[in-house]
Design an enzyme around this catalytic site. Sequence first.
Site, PDB file in Angstrom:
ATOM      1  N   SER A   1      53.237  40.883  35.080  1.00 27.54           N
ATOM      2  CA  SER A   1      51.951  40.256  34.851  1.00 27.54           C
ATOM      3  C   SER A   1      52.206  38.785  34.527  1.00 27.54           C
ATOM      4  O   SER A   1      53.000  38.129  35.196  1.00 27.54           O
ATOM      5  CB  SER A   1      51.216  40.975  33.712  1.00 27.54           C
ATOM      6  OG  SER A   1      49.968  40.390  33.448  1.00 27.54           O
TER       7      SER A   1
ATOM      8  N   TYR B   1      43.943  33.415  39.818  1.00 29.50           N
ATOM      9  CA  TYR B   1      45.195  34.022  39.360  1.00 29.50           C
ATOM     10  C   TYR B   1      44.965  34.855  38.097  1.00 29.50           C
ATOM     11  O   TYR B   1      45.433  35.999  37.992  1.00 29.50           O
ATOM     12  CB  TYR B   1      46.207  32.907  39.087  1.00 29.50           C
ATOM     13  CG  TYR B   1      47.615  33.379  38.809  1.00 29.50           C
ATOM     14  CD1 TYR B   1      48.381  33.958  39.808  1.00 29.50           C
ATOM     15  CD2 TYR B   1      48.184  33.222  37.546  1.00 29.50           C
ATOM     16  CE1 TYR B   1      49.687  34.377  39.565  1.00 29.50           C
ATOM     17  CE2 TYR B   1      49.488  33.637  37.287  1.00 29.50           C
ATOM     18  CZ  TYR B   1      50.235  34.212  38.303  1.00 29.50           C
ATOM     19  OH  TYR B   1      51.526  34.630  38.056  1.00 29.50           O
TER      20      TYR B   1
ATOM     21  N   LYS C   1      45.508  38.879  37.375  1.00 32.69           N
ATOM     22  CA  LYS C   1      46.444  39.343  36.347  1.00 32.69           C
ATOM     23  C   LYS C   1      45.725  40.101  35.226  1.00 32.69           C
ATOM     24  O   LYS C   1      46.270  41.074  34.691  1.00 32.69           O
ATOM     25  CB  LYS C   1      47.236  38.160  35.768  1.00 32.69           C
ATOM     26  CG  LYS C   1      48.206  37.525  36.760  1.00 32.69           C
ATOM     27  CD  LYS C   1      49.269  38.509  37.250  1.00 32.69           C
ATOM     28  CE  LYS C   1      50.336  37.813  38.088  1.00 32.69           C
ATOM     29  NZ  LYS C   1      51.361  38.766  38.577  1.00 32.69           N
TER      30      LYS C   1
END
Length: 281
Positions: A135, A149, A153
């Site tokens: 992660s 992003y 995540k």
Amino acid sequence: MTDKKVWFVTGAGRGMGVDIAKAALAFGHAVVATARNTDTVTAALGQDEDLLVVKLDVTDPADAEAAVTAAVERFGRIDVLVNNAGNFYAGFFEEISPEDFRAQVETTLFGPMNVTRAVLPVMRAQRSGLVVAISSTAGIVGQEFCTAYAASKFGVEGWIESLTPEVAPFGIRTMLVEPGFFRTELLTPESTKYAEPSIDDYAERTEQTVAVWNSMNGQQGGDPAKLANALVQLASQDEPPLRWVAGADAVELVEKKAKDLLAQAEAYRELSSSLAHDDDA
């Protein structure tokens, strides 16, 4: 069974994936090293009797199934899956195209899901295994320029946290790895795509942010080889951590987020606690 395990590593052609594959081999494990371009894997890792190089585009479920089949045919099992493959679509939310936002989620959320879905039947049959998801602190703390992003995540965090109790009865464990800034290739042009500037209101901040990030490339404080060695050691434990916050900067960020969450919960405790139905007498 001996201490020798079979590791399956995605994104092993460059960056952190190379270091993880090298570390696993150095500890005496067998490694299935995958990437979209197998030539990059072979160039990075060379030849080894305990190494199998397999083509894998994580966004393609058929590729994932084929790679897992090849791994089992060669080594008979998969003990540790490391979902590492990733990329980075950066920019202010209004300037990231919907297509690029979807592409980010496709690679860094649905990609690990595709591979894990292919691996889990093998691990269930073994009644053992460890699913590792690389992660990021961006999965814990959002920040500007990282909407796509961070969304992917944060998704990885929720998915793995929810998957954990589902697979635990079969002897399968999970580990979320949350690195801070490591000297990988994530900020290189090969891995990072910046949104095309299109809105004047963001122009100056975009220019400043890109300049800062370009200056950071190759100067990040974390050593990915040390992370890889630590990861292999943690994965060998009977009880691997559910979360591993990797890097001093990451620990600092996670601690601050935890304190912020507690403060936010406390700030409106009385109001929040007054929302139940009033039961009739």
